[in-house]
Write a protein that holds these residues in place. Structure first.
Motif, short mmCIF file in Angstrom:
data_model
loop_
_atom_site.label_atom_id
_atom_site.label_comp_id
_atom_site.label_asym_id
_atom_site.label_seq_id
_atom_site.Cartn_x
_atom_site.Cartn_y
_atom_site.Cartn_z
N PRO A 150 -2.36 -9.94 -3.88
CA PRO A 150 -1.30 -10.68 -3.19
C PRO A 150 -0.62 -9.76 -1.92
N VAL A 151 -0.65 -8.66 -2.15
CA VAL A 151 -0.02 -7.68 -1.01
C VAL A 151 -1.05 -7.83 0.29
N HIS A 152 -2.50 -8.00 0.03
CA HIS A 152 -3.23 -8.00 1.10
C HIS A 152 -2.94 -9.28 2.04
N GLU A 153 -2.53 -10.41 1.25
CA GLU A 153 -2.19 -11.82 1.94
C GLU A 153 -0.83 -11.59 2.49
N ALA A 154 -0.10 -10.86 1.76
CA ALA A 154 1.31 -10.78 2.71
C ALA A 154 1.00 -9.95 3.78
N ILE A 155 0.50 -9.00 4.03
CA ILE A 155 0.09 -8.08 5.11
C ILE A 155 -0.46 -9.07 6.09
N HIS A 156 -1.70 -9.85 5.74
CA HIS A 156 -2.31 -10.71 6.77
C HIS A 156 -1.32 -11.77 7.26
N LYS A 157 -0.27 -12.05 6.50
CA LYS A 157 0.87 -13.10 7.23
C LYS A 157 2.04 -12.23 7.93
N ARG A 158 1.83 -11.07 8.04
CA ARG A 158 2.70 -10.24 8.73
C ARG A 158 4.40 -10.16 8.02
N GLU A 197 9.12 -9.05 4.36
CA GLU A 197 9.95 -9.35 3.30
C GLU A 197 9.10 -9.38 2.11
N MET A 198 8.06 -10.14 2.29
CA MET A 198 7.01 -10.45 1.18
C MET A 198 6.39 -9.10 0.84
N VAL A 199 6.25 -8.15 1.84
CA VAL A 199 5.61 -6.97 1.26
C VAL A 199 6.78 -6.10 0.67
N ASP A 200 7.79 -6.19 1.13
CA ASP A 200 9.13 -5.43 0.36
C ASP A 200 8.96 -5.79 -0.98
N LEU A 201 9.26 -7.35 -1.31
CA LEU A 201 9.25 -7.75 -2.58
C LEU A 201 8.17 -7.15 -3.45
N LEU A 202 6.83 -7.34 -2.97
CA LEU A 202 5.77 -6.70 -4.01
C LEU A 202 5.70 -5.56 -4.34
N LEU A 203 6.40 -4.77 -3.30
CA LEU A 203 6.42 -3.04 -3.38
C LEU A 203 7.46 -3.16 -4.44
N GLY A 214 6.72 -13.01 -14.65
CA GLY A 214 5.65 -12.35 -15.57
C GLY A 214 4.25 -12.32 -14.48
N ALA A 215 4.20 -13.01 -13.20
CA ALA A 215 3.25 -12.96 -12.29
C ALA A 215 2.48 -11.71 -12.12
N ASP A 216 1.14 -11.47 -12.12
CA ASP A 216 0.61 -10.20 -12.15
C ASP A 216 0.59 -9.75 -10.50
N VAL A 217 1.43 -8.80 -10.28
CA VAL A 217 1.50 -8.32 -8.68
C VAL A 217 0.37 -7.88 -8.26
N GLU A 260 6.18 -3.22 -7.67
CA GLU A 260 5.20 -2.09 -7.95
C GLU A 260 3.67 -2.51 -7.64
N ALA A 261 3.63 -3.03 -6.42
CA ALA A 261 2.10 -3.40 -6.22
C ALA A 261 1.36 -2.01 -5.89
N ASP A 262 0.23 -2.33 -6.20
CA ASP A 262 -0.69 -0.94 -6.31
C ASP A 262 -1.22 -0.67 -4.89
N LEU A 263 -1.14 0.28 -4.50
CA LEU A 263 -1.41 0.44 -2.76
C LEU A 263 -2.71 1.05 -2.80
N ARG A 264 -3.27 1.35 -3.93
CA ARG A 264 -4.67 2.01 -3.82
C ARG A 264 -5.93 1.09 -4.00
N VAL A 265 -5.31 0.02 -4.27
CA VAL A 265 -6.40 -1.40 -4.64
C VAL A 265 -7.20 -1.45 -3.15
N ARG A 266 -8.38 -1.99 -3.31
CA ARG A 266 -9.32 -2.24 -2.20
C ARG A 266 -9.63 -3.84 -2.23
N GLY A 267 -9.38 -4.41 -1.08
CA GLY A 267 -9.78 -6.08 -0.97
C GLY A 267 -11.18 -6.21 -0.40
N SER A 268 -11.17 -7.15 0.51
CA SER A 268 -12.23 -7.48 0.88
C SER A 268 -12.62 -6.53 2.05
#
Length: 213
Positions: A153-161, A164-170, A140-143, A173-181
């Motif tokens: 979390p998806v920003h961190e997965a991308i930062h770590k290149r 596999e993690m990006v695929d898992l988060l997608l 139940g972790a909030d993706v 249903e990781a939201d691709l419209r969110v804005r990070g730093s």
């Protein structure tokens, strides 16, 4: 963050009364059982706000964690001075999924972050621990949980290149419209660091985000 205790078993002299945390750090199950029987408090804290359960979770001492939680399940979400829960600390470079499962089976809050609102899932992505992230998401972790800088979390997965993690988060249903730093969407973050392997995965035509500024 306080340095995690060693996971190696260490001898403990029972001729003097050690603290419960010391017994847990040593991974000495017999000492932990004896001290609990003597009435030692499982919610006692050190000068960093760590309880014995924090020590067990960080060091991966499964049997000690079971004993402590069986004695008092209400300690599962206690936080250190830095805001870390036992579940948060169980996600580390030497993570034992067994410890995480025990905490989750005792209804540990999977989304409770530290003082920077950094959640266990953020931490798993930082460490590129796909197994930990999978378990957290299944529990139940909030993706799309945001830290104080609005990074997900998806920003961190991308930062770590981590493809596999990006695929898992997608898949969760990781939201691709969110804005990070810096106002970066995941696609912007990937483009900035030249993470070409995931750019096509993040550029969803139906979202119309490729030209966002």
């Amino acid at each position: 963050m306080k340095r995690a205790a060693s996971s190696d078993l260490e001898p403990l002299d029972l001729s003097w009364p050690p603290s419960l945390s010391a017994a847990v750090c040593a991974g000495n199950v017999d000492a932990v059982r004896k001290l609990l029987a003597e009435g030692r408090r499982v919610d006692s804290v050190d000068d960093h706000g760590w309880t014995p359960l924090h020590e067990a979770a960080a060091a991966g001492h499964v049997a000690c964690a079971v004993l402590l939680l069986s004695h008092d399940g209400d300690i599962k979400d206690l936080r250190t001075d830095g805001g870390e829960t036992p579940l948060f600390l169980s996600v580390n470079a030497g993570s034992r999924l067994d410890v995480m499962k025990i905490l989750l089976n005792h209804s540990a809050n999977v989304n409770l972050g530290n003082n920077s609102m950094w959640t266990p899932l953020h931490r798993a992505c930082e460490l590129n621990s796909v197994a930990c992230a999978q378990l957290l998401l299944e529990s139940g972790a909030d993706v799309n949980a945001a830290d104080v800088f609005h990074n997900r979390p998806v920003h961190e997965a991308i930062h770590k290149r981590s493809v596999e993690m990006v695929d898992l988060l997608l898949r969760y249903e990781a939201d691709l419209r969110v804005r990070g730093s810096n106002g970066h969407t995941p696609l912007m973050r990937a483009a900035c660091i030249g993470f070409h392997e995931v750019i096509k995965k993040l550029d969803k035509p139906e979202l119309c985000i490729v030209n966002e500024r």
